[in-house]
Design a protein around this motif. Structure first.
Motif, short mmCIF file in Angstrom:
data_model
loop_
_atom_site.label_atom_id
_atom_site.label_comp_id
_atom_site.label_asym_id
_atom_site.label_seq_id
_atom_site.Cartn_x
_atom_site.Cartn_y
_atom_site.Cartn_z
N SER A 24 -10.32 -2.38 -3.27
CA SER A 24 -9.82 -3.15 -4.40
C SER A 24 -8.78 -2.33 -5.16
O SER A 24 -8.61 -1.13 -4.92
CB SER A 24 -10.97 -3.52 -5.35
N ASN A 25 -8.10 -2.98 -6.09
CA ASN A 25 -7.11 -2.27 -6.91
C ASN A 25 -7.68 -1.94 -8.29
O ASN A 25 -6.97 -1.90 -9.28
CB ASN A 25 -5.83 -3.11 -7.06
N THR A 26 -8.99 -1.68 -8.32
CA THR A 26 -9.66 -1.36 -9.58
C THR A 26 -10.14 0.08 -9.58
O THR A 26 -10.15 0.75 -8.53
CB THR A 26 -10.87 -2.29 -9.80
N ILE A 40 -2.69 -3.81 -5.15
CA ILE A 40 -2.67 -5.17 -4.62
C ILE A 40 -1.95 -6.02 -5.65
O ILE A 40 -2.45 -6.23 -6.75
CB ILE A 40 -4.09 -5.71 -4.38
N LYS A 41 -0.75 -6.47 -5.31
CA LYS A 41 0.03 -7.20 -6.32
C LYS A 41 0.93 -8.23 -5.64
O LYS A 41 1.34 -8.05 -4.48
CB LYS A 41 0.86 -6.25 -7.17
N PRO A 42 1.25 -9.31 -6.36
CA PRO A 42 2.03 -10.38 -5.75
C PRO A 42 3.48 -9.98 -5.49
O PRO A 42 4.07 -9.17 -6.21
CB PRO A 42 1.96 -11.50 -6.79
N VAL A 43 4.02 -10.56 -4.43
CA VAL A 43 5.44 -10.39 -4.12
C VAL A 43 6.27 -11.07 -5.20
O VAL A 43 5.89 -12.12 -5.73
CB VAL A 43 5.74 -11.02 -2.75
N ILE A 63 -0.14 -5.24 -0.22
CA ILE A 63 -1.24 -4.28 -0.41
C ILE A 63 -0.75 -2.90 0.03
O ILE A 63 -0.24 -2.75 1.14
CB ILE A 63 -2.48 -4.69 0.40
N PHE A 64 -0.91 -1.92 -0.84
CA PHE A 64 -0.56 -0.53 -0.52
C PHE A 64 -1.82 0.30 -0.61
O PHE A 64 -2.46 0.38 -1.66
CB PHE A 64 0.49 0.00 -1.50
N PHE A 65 -2.18 0.92 0.50
CA PHE A 65 -3.41 1.72 0.52
C PHE A 65 -3.31 2.79 1.60
O PHE A 65 -2.42 2.74 2.46
CB PHE A 65 -4.63 0.83 0.79
N PRO A 67 -5.83 4.38 4.51
CA PRO A 67 -7.15 4.18 5.09
C PRO A 67 -8.07 5.39 4.96
O PRO A 67 -9.29 5.23 4.79
CB PRO A 67 -6.86 3.86 6.57
N HIS A 68 -7.51 6.59 5.00
CA HIS A 68 -8.35 7.79 4.92
C HIS A 68 -8.87 8.05 3.51
O HIS A 68 -9.92 8.67 3.34
CB HIS A 68 -7.57 9.01 5.40
N GLY A 69 -8.15 7.60 2.50
CA GLY A 69 -8.51 7.95 1.14
C GLY A 69 -9.00 6.83 0.26
O GLY A 69 -9.37 7.07 -0.88
N HIS A 70 -9.05 5.60 0.80
CA HIS A 70 -9.35 4.45 -0.05
C HIS A 70 -10.55 3.64 0.40
O HIS A 70 -10.60 2.44 0.21
CB HIS A 70 -8.13 3.54 -0.14
N GLY A 71 -11.53 4.26 1.02
CA GLY A 71 -12.74 3.52 1.36
C GLY A 71 -13.12 3.67 2.82
O GLY A 71 -12.65 4.55 3.54
N THR A 72 -13.99 2.77 3.26
CA THR A 72 -14.53 2.85 4.62
C THR A 72 -13.41 2.70 5.65
O THR A 72 -12.61 1.77 5.59
CB THR A 72 -15.57 1.74 4.84
#
Length: 252
Positions: A24-26, A40-43, A63-65, A67-72
């Motif tokens: 999530s973006n929280t 996570i933000k609208p175009v 969505i910008f994230f 994978p190694h640092g933002h969750g499973t």
């Protein structure tokens, strides 16, 4: 709905046990490796915003994230090699026998370490295709913790070698890494598990079809024991993908 795996195990597909953490973006999103939370933000195109509540016909988010640092996430040996290897190409099967074990890492100097002896004792001679490690104490802050600069527990190299030598191909853990947060790039557990001896020139017996999944969460009410594991990934041509590992109780 029931399913039979390898003509041996029966599972109820209507009763999945999701051990992934949502992205999530929280501020509730777990974070590791010194980065900020996901975006996570609208175009936006001029005055147009991809959000129904702002007049668009659809919600249309970027969505910008990481994978190694933002969750499973599930990663292949391409995470540590000079040559490119993709999780989408390395992971070709998705259901496995799995053993869930709970271990309280041992204090060694300044570090909390999961040792070989602990893994040996917890497996009790079982040789599943996957191992799921729940660390104790199993605090719920794992769901939203910022692990950066905290020196989390990690897996001893000898434990990773034992797991590899017992033919276990998929390693899942509720920590941001199987290795020490700051280890000068040695990555001993990663290399031991994948049997990578040289990151510049991959040895022929390196384990291309094996994966590591990090930053899972296994609730306390889920008992240690044998399960069927389903590893779900997005089809990223990347060394890692956000993932949803799901356990199913085995019905006899």
């Amino acid at each position: 709905m029931k399913a039979v795996i390898n003509n041996t195990f029966q599972i109820d597909l209507s009763k999945p046990i999701d051990i992934s953490l949502p992205l999530s973006n929280t501020d509730a999103n777990p974070i590791a490796w010194y980065i900020e939370k996901p975006e996570i933000k609208p175009v936006k195109f001029g005055d147009w915003v991809g959000k129904v509540s702002e007049g668009s016909s659809t919600n249309f988010n970027n969505i910008f994230f990481n994978p190694h640092g933002h969750g499973t996430h599930t990663e292949c040996l391409g995470h540590i090699t000079k040559e490119f290897y993709s999780i989408n190409q390395c992971l070709q099967q998705f259901f496995f026998t799995a053993e869930l074990i709970s271990i309280e890492p041992k204090m060694t100097g300044l570090d909390l370490i999961i040792t070989k002896d602990q893994v040996v004792a917890a497996l009790n001679s079982k040789t599943p295709e996957a191992i799921v490690i729940r660390t104790l104490p199993n605090q719920t802050d794992k769901k939203h913790k910022n692990y950066s600069h905290t020196n989390p527990p990690y897996l001893a190299e000898e434990a990773a070698i034992f797991i590899r030598e017992n033919g276990i191909k998929h390693l899942l853990i509720d920590l941001p890494s199987v290795d020490r947060e700051e280890d000068e790039g040695r990555l001993l557990a990663h290399k031991a598990f994948w049997n990578v001896k040289n990151v510049d020139n991959l040895n022929t017996d390196a384990r291309l079809d094996s994966t590591i999944t990090e930053m899972i969460f296994v609730n306390d009410e889920i008992q240690d024991g044998s399960y069927i594991l389903n590893i779900q990934i997005a089809s990223f041509e990347n060394d890692a993908s956000p993932s949803k590992p799901v356990l199913y109780r085995i019905e006899h």
